[in-house]
Design a protein around this motif. Structure first.
Motif, mmCIF file in Angstrom:
data_model
loop_
_atom_site.group_PDB
_atom_site.id
_atom_site.type_symbol
_atom_site.label_atom_id
_atom_site.label_comp_id
_atom_site.label_asym_id
_atom_site.label_seq_id
_atom_site.Cartn_x
_atom_site.Cartn_y
_atom_site.Cartn_z
ATOM 1 N N GLU A 1 0.846 -1.184 0.000
ATOM 2 C CA GLU A 1 0.000 0.000 0.000
ATOM 3 C C GLU A 1 0.885 1.239 0.000
ATOM 4 O OE1 GLU A 1 -2.658 -0.281 3.325
ATOM 5 O OE2 GLU A 1 -2.793 -2.444 3.091
ATOM 6 N N ILE A 2 0.871 1.964 -1.114
ATOM 7 C CA ILE A 2 1.682 3.178 -1.204
ATOM 8 C C ILE A 2 0.809 4.356 -0.772
ATOM 9 C CG2 ILE A 2 3.011 4.660 -2.737
ATOM 10 C CD1 ILE A 2 4.255 1.946 -2.283
ATOM 11 N N GLU A 3 1.151 4.960 0.332
ATOM 12 C CA GLU A 3 0.354 6.049 0.883
ATOM 13 C C GLU A 3 1.236 7.273 1.086
ATOM 14 O OE1 GLU A 3 -1.263 4.509 4.435
ATOM 15 O OE2 GLU A 3 -2.642 3.135 3.449
ATOM 16 N N VAL A 4 1.908 7.672 0.023
ATOM 17 C CA VAL A 4 2.823 8.796 0.142
ATOM 18 C C VAL A 4 2.306 9.972 -0.662
ATOM 19 C CG1 VAL A 4 4.822 7.326 0.495
ATOM 20 C CG2 VAL A 4 4.215 8.026 -1.804
ATOM 21 N N SER A 5 2.709 11.167 -0.250
ATOM 22 C CA SER A 5 2.397 12.348 -1.038
ATOM 23 C C SER A 5 3.658 12.776 -1.766
ATOM 24 C CB SER A 5 1.878 13.470 -0.130
ATOM 25 O OG SER A 5 2.776 13.691 0.916
ATOM 26 N N GLY A 6 3.476 13.604 -2.757
ATOM 27 C CA GLY A 6 4.641 14.065 -3.504
ATOM 28 C C GLY A 6 4.465 13.858 -4.991
ATOM 29 N N ASN A 7 5.413 14.350 -5.772
ATOM 30 C CA ASN A 7 5.384 14.223 -7.225
ATOM 31 C C ASN A 7 6.417 13.207 -7.675
ATOM 32 O OD1 ASN A 7 3.442 16.259 -7.488
ATOM 33 N ND2 ASN A 7 5.019 17.836 -7.317
ATOM 34 N N THR A 8 6.050 12.388 -8.670
ATOM 35 C CA THR A 8 6.914 11.294 -9.095
ATOM 36 C C THR A 8 7.137 11.321 -10.595
ATOM 37 O OG1 THR A 8 5.939 9.979 -7.332
ATOM 38 C CG2 THR A 8 7.244 8.804 -8.971
ATOM 39 N N ASP A 9 8.398 11.164 -11.009
ATOM 40 C CA ASP A 9 8.743 11.044 -12.428
ATOM 41 C C ASP A 9 9.587 9.787 -12.623
ATOM 42 O OD1 ASP A 9 7.622 13.427 -13.565
ATOM 43 O OD2 ASP A 9 9.158 14.551 -12.493
ATOM 44 N N TYR A 10 9.362 9.095 -13.749
ATOM 45 C CA TYR A 10 10.151 7.914 -14.092
ATOM 46 C C TYR A 10 11.022 8.227 -15.302
ATOM 47 C CZ TYR A 10 6.893 5.244 -11.177
ATOM 48 O OH TYR A 10 6.144 4.766 -10.133
ATOM 49 N N GLN A 11 12.221 7.649 -15.300
ATOM 50 C CA GLN A 11 13.119 7.799 -16.439
ATOM 51 C C GLN A 11 13.728 6.450 -16.780
ATOM 52 O OE1 GLN A 11 15.992 11.176 -16.776
ATOM 53 N NE2 GLN A 11 17.530 9.556 -16.665
ATOM 54 N N ALA A 12 13.536 6.019 -18.037
ATOM 55 C CA ALA A 12 14.161 4.791 -18.524
ATOM 56 C C ALA A 12 15.563 5.128 -19.017
ATOM 57 C CB ALA A 12 13.328 4.181 -19.648
ATOM 58 N N ASN A 13 16.580 4.608 -18.320
ATOM 59 C CA ASN A 13 17.964 4.858 -18.717
ATOM 60 C C ASN A 13 18.453 3.847 -19.744
ATOM 61 O OD1 ASN A 13 18.183 6.981 -16.772
ATOM 62 N ND2 ASN A 13 18.347 5.413 -15.198
ATOM 63 N N LYS A 14 18.052 2.574 -19.560
ATOM 64 C CA LYS A 14 18.352 1.510 -20.520
ATOM 65 C C LYS A 14 17.182 0.536 -20.544
ATOM 66 C CE LYS A 14 23.417 1.112 -20.720
ATOM 67 N NZ LYS A 14 24.564 0.202 -20.485
ATOM 68 N N ILE A 15 16.802 0.131 -21.750
ATOM 69 C CA ILE A 15 15.748 -0.865 -21.903
ATOM 70 C C ILE A 15 16.383 -2.123 -22.486
ATOM 71 C CG2 ILE A 15 13.513 -1.412 -22.929
ATOM 72 C CD1 ILE A 15 12.993 1.559 -23.214
ATOM 73 N N PHE A 16 16.219 -3.242 -21.791
ATOM 74 C CA PHE A 16 16.769 -4.523 -22.243
ATOM 75 C C PHE A 16 15.617 -5.344 -22.834
ATOM 76 C CE2 PHE A 16 19.496 -2.954 -18.915
ATOM 77 C CZ PHE A 16 20.772 -3.196 -19.405
ATOM 78 N N PHE A 17 15.776 -5.708 -24.110
ATOM 79 C CA PHE A 17 14.712 -6.426 -24.804
ATOM 80 C C PHE A 17 14.970 -7.928 -24.785
ATOM 81 C CE2 PHE A 17 14.854 -2.191 -26.792
ATOM 82 C CZ PHE A 17 13.559 -1.786 -26.515
ATOM 83 N N HIS A 18 13.895 -8.682 -25.009
ATOM 84 C CA HIS A 18 13.998 -10.138 -24.953
ATOM 85 C C HIS A 18 14.861 -10.703 -26.078
ATOM 86 C CE1 HIS A 18 12.777 -14.037 -23.454
ATOM 87 N NE2 HIS A 18 12.543 -14.420 -24.689
ATOM 88 N N ASP A 19 14.985 -9.963 -27.170
ATOM 89 C CA ASP A 19 15.807 -10.449 -28.280
ATOM 90 C C ASP A 19 17.299 -10.168 -28.063
ATOM 91 O OD1 ASP A 19 16.045 -7.732 -28.704
ATOM 92 O OD2 ASP A 19 15.049 -7.727 -30.665
ATOM 93 N N GLY A 20 17.650 -9.614 -26.900
ATOM 94 C CA GLY A 20 19.048 -9.359 -26.586
ATOM 95 C C GLY A 20 19.524 -7.949 -26.901
ATOM 96 N N SER A 21 18.719 -7.173 -27.575
ATOM 97 C CA SER A 21 19.116 -5.805 -27.910
ATOM 98 C C SER A 21 18.873 -4.877 -26.722
ATOM 99 C CB SER A 21 18.343 -5.306 -29.135
ATOM 100 O OG SER A 21 16.951 -5.308 -28.887
ATOM 101 N N VAL A 22 19.512 -3.704 -26.795
ATOM 102 C CA VAL A 22 19.437 -2.725 -25.710
ATOM 103 C C VAL A 22 19.190 -1.343 -26.312
ATOM 104 C CG1 VAL A 22 20.652 -1.638 -23.787
ATOM 105 C CG2 VAL A 22 21.032 -4.066 -24.282
ATOM 106 N N ASP A 23 18.301 -0.592 -25.693
ATOM 107 C CA ASP A 23 18.063 0.795 -26.085
ATOM 108 C C ASP A 23 18.528 1.678 -24.925
ATOM 109 O OD1 ASP A 23 17.213 3.275 -26.852
ATOM 110 O OD2 ASP A 23 15.121 2.715 -27.201
#
Length: 620
Positions: A134-156
């Motif tokens: 149970e997440i009961e926090v206040s505040g602002n949240t941002d997500y950043q994808a630094n690296k994406i690892f794909f199932h085919d072995g490639s990376v973005d």
């Protein structure tokens, strides 16, 4: 978890929100060049027909906004009214999370979060989720994808921003994402009480309209960053909230102007011969549109009582933090073909592992049962609610890239991502990932075992056993109960003349991992430990290898959570950690416990949280 507030009005009804509005909501400068560039860049991956369709959807979004504003349907049938005093409903004054609790929640969140991927084209959608927390926090949240690892072995490794439920610029199957979560929260709040208007450093709030149980407020400057608004009656009691809408002042007029501009673009769309020419036209049209006035924001609220005054809570001394962690795709579709949704054509489709479009089902009543089995439903008379639809089952042949109809069956039920249960003459069989029956029709019920990808529960009469996805027997159908897997172990009980008898814990292959003949009782594993009871009715804890970690010296015990648990020792109750050390001494003659994941322990009239920290002290 609280996300950044968008300026667009909060609407109870589902509508198509225009993309340009959403982008503007996230920008610092409302009509900035960056917003225009980001909006137009979305056309880069589209062909001309797709770009025209996207433009049409933008126009439809503004049409819906206009209709909502004109119809006043933000609040349904709710209109201002006067309440009799005895009919008013009240709530408590708000409380806010402590900074140390917010820190702890975010750390726990990042340690337990994962993603679910919803396959869409030309962008995939991901949801960030946690189980049982149970997440009961206040505040602002941002997500950043630094690296994406794909199932085919490639990376973005191109950095992408995303929301807890948002799009990423890919169509391939994701294995994991190296993520940074940036969050901020207020260290404290200051409250301002007012009747008509309140001014404070950098902002003001003015009551534009107040009628019975309804009030409209206008916020300017820093007042737009308010945390919470409550309404009070003439006795100073907090009125229970009913419904509200908030947004940029003048949004109604702005939506009309934008709708007119995009209507013109849609009507002229056939004149564009290339995507580049369309992009130039969009940029030209947008440059002539008025800036969105983000200086003032409005709030309209309905309450369950007559409004007399207000209290606004403003955050003070904002703290900013970052956490780096990895988000794993909990249930990736690793088939050669992936069922997806084409957001441009608004049709279901199939993609290959490279994220390329392969085919469309060409049936609007086409539905997935799991990754490999699908069905259609049709009626002779679509308006006849009593008519049962005719269902046809299809198997996805990923090698031949085609859907194969299975005429001999009319219904299936998901067991795993690739296997289904099929019924015939009242009995069930397992069909596998090749579209074939791998067991005879002998079972009363077939269901998945949580925590395992290959083991399946099967039932005959009142007894159960295990098979694998190949239909091979793992455990015969002779047992009374076989639990789901936790910490790689499942608990097996067998029926005996006078009840149940412990047999063993099995591993993920279904083989005996821990014999339990020396114990009377055992619980499932939690945080790597299971409670066991010996023939002297003493309780202790074993690890996943069966080794006794905490000796069987307790009169009672429950499974661990958050590294602590409650035990009875010498007739009194207390809390211990994983080393067996009492963090709350065993001095209480009784106890009560509330909550499952976020426990609260009540001992000697004191209340302790899930970490064993005291949160309410007894009064003598």
């Amino acid at each position: 978890m609280k996300m950044k507030r968008a300026f667009t009005t909060i609407i109870r009804k589902t509508i198509i929100l225009p993309t340009i509005l959403l982008l503007t909501a996230c920008s610092v400068e409302s009509n900035s060049q960056e917003v225009v560039d980001e909006f137009i860049s979305q056309f880069d991956e589209m062909n001309l027909d797709e770009a025209k369709e996207f433009l049409k959807k933008e126009y439809e979004g503004y049409q819906q906004l206009e209709a909502l504003f004109n119809g006043g349907s933000f609040f349904g049938d709710e209109t201002p009214k006067e309440y009799a005093k005895e009919d008013e409903s009240y709530s408590e004054f708000p409380t806010f999370a402590k900074p140390e609790d917010i820190e702890k929640e975010y750390k726990e969140f990042s340690a337990n979060a994962y993603i679910i991927q919803e396959y869409k084209y030309p962008k995939t959608t991901i949801r960030v989720r946690v189980d049982e927390i149970e997440i009961e926090v206040s505040g602002n949240t941002d997500y950043q994808a630094n690296k994406i690892f794909f199932h085919d072995g490639s990376v973005d490794d191109k950095i992408q921003k995303f929301d807890s439920w948002g799009d990423l610029n890919t169509t391939k199957v994701i294995d994991s994402i190296q993520t940074t979560i940036s969050y901020s929260y207020a260290e404290d709040y200051k409250q301002y009480e007012f009747t008509d208007e309140v001014n404070f450093n950098g902002g003001s709030i003015k009551v534009a309209k107040k009628q019975g149980n309804m009030a409209e407020l206008i916020f300017t400057g820093k007042a737009k960053d308010y945390e919470k608004i409550i309404a009070l009656n003439d006795e100073g009691k907090v009125l229970e909230f009913s419904s509200s809408s908030s947004g940029t002042k003048g949004a109604k007029e702005m939506s009309k102007v934008y709708a007119k501009a995009f209507k013109k673009l849609v009507n002229e769309a056939n004149n564009f011969k290339t995507v580049d020419k369309l992009k130039k036209a969009v940029r030209k049209a947008y440059s002539k549109l008025p800036s969105i006035n983000d200086n003032e924001k409005s709030y309209t609220g309905f309450f369950k009582g007559n409004v007399s005054s207000f209290i606004v809570y403003m955050p003070t001394n904002t703290i900013s933090k970052q956490i780096d962690f990895t988000l794993v795709n909990k249930n990736p579709n690793i088939q050669k073909l992936i069922y997806a949704f084409d957001t441009n054509k608004e049709e279901n489709c199939f993609l290959n592992q490279a994220g390329e479009l392969v085919m469309y089902p060409n049936n609007e009543n086409f539905y997935p049962e799991n990754d490999l089995y699908y069905y259609t439903e049709t009626k002779n008379d679509e308006d006849d609610e009593d008519e049962d639809p005719v269902r046809e089952i299809y198997f996805l042949d990923t090698d031949k890239e085609q859907l194969v109809k299975i005429p001999e069956i009319q219904s299936v039920r998901t067991v795993t991502n690739t296997c289904v249960s099929v019924e015939k003459d009242g009995k069930k069989a397992l069909w596998n990932a090749e579209g074939k029956a791998v067991t005879p029709y002998i079972y009363d019920w077939i269901e998945r075992v949580e925590g395992s990808e290959d083991i399946i529960h099967v039932f005959i009469d009142n007894e159960c056993g295990l098979i694998n996805t190949k239909g091979e027997t793992v455990l015969p159908v002779i047992y009374n109960q076989i639990s789901d897997y936790t910490n790689g172990r499942a608990l097996v009980n067998i029926s005996v003349e006078r009840g149940e008898k412990l047999v063993m814990f099995i591993d993920e292959a279904g083989k005996q991992a821990i014999p339990l003949t020396q114990y009377l009782k055992a619980t499932e594993f939690s945080e790597g430990l299971a409670v066991v009871t010996d023939k002297n009715r003493k309780y202790g804890f074993i690890d996943v290898n069966g080794k006794i970690v905490l000796p069987l010296i307790y009169d009672d015990a429950i499974p661990f959570s958050h590294g602590i648990t409650l035990v009875e020792y010498n007739g009194k109750y207390g809390l211990i950690n994983r080393e067996g050390t009492f963090i709350v001494p065993a001095t209480s003659y009784g106890y009560s416990m509330t909550g499952m994941y976020k426990r609260k322990y009540h001992l000697d009239r004191n209340v302790y949280n899930e970490y064993g920290e005291i949160i309410e002290e007894k009064e003598y």
